[in-house]
Design a protein around this motif. Sequence first.
Motif, mmCIF file in Angstrom:
data_model
loop_
_atom_site.group_PDB
_atom_site.id
_atom_site.type_symbol
_atom_site.label_atom_id
_atom_site.label_comp_id
_atom_site.label_asym_id
_atom_site.label_seq_id
_atom_site.Cartn_x
_atom_site.Cartn_y
_atom_site.Cartn_z
ATOM 1 N N SER A 292 0.853 -1.196 0.000
ATOM 2 C CA SER A 292 0.000 0.000 0.000
ATOM 3 C C SER A 292 0.888 1.245 0.000
ATOM 4 C CB SER A 292 -0.931 0.002 1.211
ATOM 5 O OG SER A 292 -0.169 0.073 2.403
ATOM 6 N N TRP A 293 0.306 2.401 -0.308
ATOM 7 C CA TRP A 293 1.119 3.624 -0.329
ATOM 8 C C TRP A 293 0.639 4.578 0.761
ATOM 9 C CZ3 TRP A 293 -1.614 8.084 -0.898
ATOM 10 C CH2 TRP A 293 -2.852 8.016 -1.535
ATOM 11 N N GLU A 294 1.503 5.515 1.107
ATOM 12 C CA GLU A 294 1.131 6.535 2.099
ATOM 13 C C GLU A 294 1.784 7.864 1.731
ATOM 14 O OE1 GLU A 294 2.687 5.252 5.883
ATOM 15 O OE2 GLU A 294 4.757 5.259 5.158
ATOM 16 N N VAL A 295 1.151 8.934 2.208
ATOM 17 C CA VAL A 295 1.760 10.261 2.071
ATOM 18 C C VAL A 295 2.836 10.354 3.147
ATOM 19 C CG1 VAL A 295 1.371 12.766 2.185
ATOM 20 C CG2 VAL A 295 -0.443 11.247 1.322
ATOM 21 N N VAL A 296 4.056 10.744 2.749
ATOM 22 C CA VAL A 296 5.127 10.921 3.732
ATOM 23 C C VAL A 296 4.799 12.161 4.569
ATOM 24 C CG1 VAL A 296 7.600 11.338 4.057
ATOM 25 C CG2 VAL A 296 6.795 9.895 2.167
ATOM 26 N N GLN A 297 4.769 11.985 5.874
ATOM 27 C CA GLN A 297 4.428 13.106 6.758
ATOM 28 C C GLN A 297 5.699 13.794 7.243
ATOM 29 O OE1 GLN A 297 1.319 14.088 7.126
ATOM 30 N NE2 GLN A 297 0.556 12.347 5.934
ATOM 31 N N GLY A 298 5.552 15.039 7.666
ATOM 32 C CA GLY A 298 6.652 15.738 8.332
ATOM 33 C C GLY A 298 7.720 16.303 7.435
ATOM 34 N N VAL A 299 7.453 16.352 6.117
ATOM 35 C CA VAL A 299 8.430 16.994 5.237
ATOM 36 C C VAL A 299 8.350 18.507 5.490
ATOM 37 C CG1 VAL A 299 9.045 17.448 2.821
ATOM 38 C CG2 VAL A 299 8.212 15.174 3.499
ATOM 39 N N PRO A 300 9.471 19.138 5.844
ATOM 40 C CA PRO A 300 9.408 20.573 6.175
ATOM 41 C C PRO A 300 8.933 21.429 4.992
ATOM 42 C CG PRO A 300 11.494 19.614 6.897
ATOM 43 C CD PRO A 300 10.827 18.585 6.047
ATOM 44 N N VAL A 301 8.033 22.339 5.281
ATOM 45 C CA VAL A 301 7.523 23.266 4.258
ATOM 46 C C VAL A 301 7.837 24.685 4.740
ATOM 47 C CG1 VAL A 301 5.447 24.135 3.097
ATOM 48 C CG2 VAL A 301 5.681 21.673 3.553
ATOM 49 N N ASN A 302 8.858 25.306 4.154
ATOM 50 C CA ASN A 302 9.201 26.674 4.579
ATOM 51 C C ASN A 302 8.314 27.694 3.842
ATOM 52 O OD1 ASN A 302 10.259 26.979 2.029
ATOM 53 N ND2 ASN A 302 12.402 26.814 2.664
ATOM 54 N N ASP A 303 8.510 28.964 4.119
ATOM 55 C CA ASP A 303 7.631 29.992 3.532
ATOM 56 C C ASP A 303 7.690 29.991 2.002
ATOM 57 O OD1 ASP A 303 6.913 30.697 6.053
ATOM 58 O OD2 ASP A 303 8.116 32.534 6.147
ATOM 59 N N PHE A 304 8.907 29.807 1.481
ATOM 60 C CA PHE A 304 9.069 29.775 0.015
ATOM 61 C C PHE A 304 8.234 28.628 -0.580
ATOM 62 C CE2 PHE A 304 11.249 28.325 -3.832
ATOM 63 C CZ PHE A 304 11.392 29.508 -4.545
ATOM 64 N N SER A 305 8.380 27.451 0.054
ATOM 65 C CA SER A 305 7.645 26.274 -0.442
ATOM 66 C C SER A 305 6.139 26.475 -0.285
ATOM 67 C CB SER A 305 8.057 25.018 0.323
ATOM 68 O OG SER A 305 9.422 24.733 0.139
ATOM 69 N N ARG A 306 5.731 27.027 0.853
ATOM 70 C CA ARG A 306 4.288 27.194 1.124
ATOM 71 C C ARG A 306 3.622 28.013 0.029
ATOM 72 N NH1 ARG A 306 1.360 24.004 3.892
ATOM 73 N NH2 ARG A 306 0.163 24.137 2.024
ATOM 74 N N GLU A 307 4.319 29.098 -0.331
ATOM 75 C CA GLU A 307 3.745 29.975 -1.356
ATOM 76 C C GLU A 307 3.604 29.238 -2.691
ATOM 77 O OE1 GLU A 307 5.284 33.949 -3.425
ATOM 78 O OE2 GLU A 307 5.560 33.952 -1.249
ATOM 79 N N LYS A 308 4.630 28.477 -3.029
ATOM 80 C CA LYS A 308 4.603 27.738 -4.299
ATOM 81 C C LYS A 308 3.532 26.647 -4.275
ATOM 82 C CE LYS A 308 8.329 29.529 -6.271
ATOM 83 N NZ LYS A 308 8.088 30.568 -7.261
ATOM 84 N N ILE A 309 3.429 25.942 -3.134
ATOM 85 C CA ILE A 309 2.439 24.867 -3.038
ATOM 86 C C ILE A 309 1.028 25.456 -3.111
ATOM 87 C CG2 ILE A 309 1.486 23.072 -1.516
ATOM 88 C CD1 ILE A 309 4.415 22.666 -0.477
#
Length: 329
Positions: A292-309
């Motif tokens: 089965s598959w899972e979403v990897v949890q706890g990958v850091p999302v900084n401000d730059f990434s947050r905006e892009k996501i």
Amino acid sequence: MKEPITVSITGAAGQIGYAILFRIASGFVFGEEQPVNLRLIEIEPGLPALKGVVMELEDCAFPLLNEVVATTDLDEGFKGANWAFLIGSVPRKAGMERADLLGINGKIFTGQGQAIARSASKDVRVLVVGNPCNTNALIAMNNAEGVPNDRFFAMTRLDENRAKSQLAAKAGVHNSDVTNLCIWGNHSATQYPDFTNAKIKGRPVTEVITDRDWLEGEFIKTVQQRGAAIINARGASSAASAANAAMDTVKSLINPTPEGDWYSVAVCSDGSYGIEKGLIVSMPIRTKDDGSWEVVQGVPVNDFSREKIDATVNELKEERDAVKDLIPA
Ligand code: NAI
């Protein structure tokens, strides 16, 4: 000899179809002991070319190829499918708005979702490649009553492979030295190749490549625009690398992911990382030992990434809203 598995492929006479069928039939994807049945689905105008492809499959005399069916009938095409590759779709033509494209292709994926629900195997898994692939997958998933949402995937692996290759070239290493590369969001020009969490030989990419301007600027842009660059260079779209990425995706989904790593594929969001539930969004995924598959949890999302996501997820919301008539309540 094992029981054959059944693989259905739409758009089988197209460019990607031509680059993928022979490798699936040879055992590259499902292993060299796994016989396969191929059920090839085309629309009427594609049938003469598909006939030629079937002749070539016969002429390969593949030991693992058990049966080939070529059809325009969706129920016949998805009959007993364990895996469905939804590749066929209508390309954007000059003067066509994005909304028109969404609508035209959306109608294809309602019918295919319904036929998968009626005719495929109970364990069916579906990889959507035809663009706009995230939203096409959303439509197919919502029209496949009774098929669990976690069986639907849209392809962002080509973007991951492109991103790894760019980082490897910049760092002067082999692309297999690049790990933990996640493409977030939509398979479109808003996608975000997350260099902030990627690694080269186990070290953060940002320590190995210290040119931050390049990472935030040219790197992201090159990955986002790579499809267009290939069309310009080749005069045709990136079919071989797309076919290769589709096979990589399935191999990643059926084999346990190496410890500590992840791969990119768009899945039905469960709300992880604050991404709206129910959208088909690319994120970091791993396959567990039980398959089965899972979403990897706890990958850091900084401000730059947050905006892009957020930007790429917002685009997916707009696409969803544009096709809301095709999604049953
Ligand atoms: P192509 O135009 O060579 O082939 C498409 C085939 O699909 C044609 O043979 C056509 O007759 C068939 N088709 C159209 N509507 C169909 C339907 N309703 N049912 C069954 N077959 C149908 O295109 P190509 O190069 O093979 O690309 C296929 C799709 O993959 C395109 O939408 C393309 O944008 C997309 N793509 C996605 C990528 C990704 O990373 N997700 C990367 C590259 C391409």
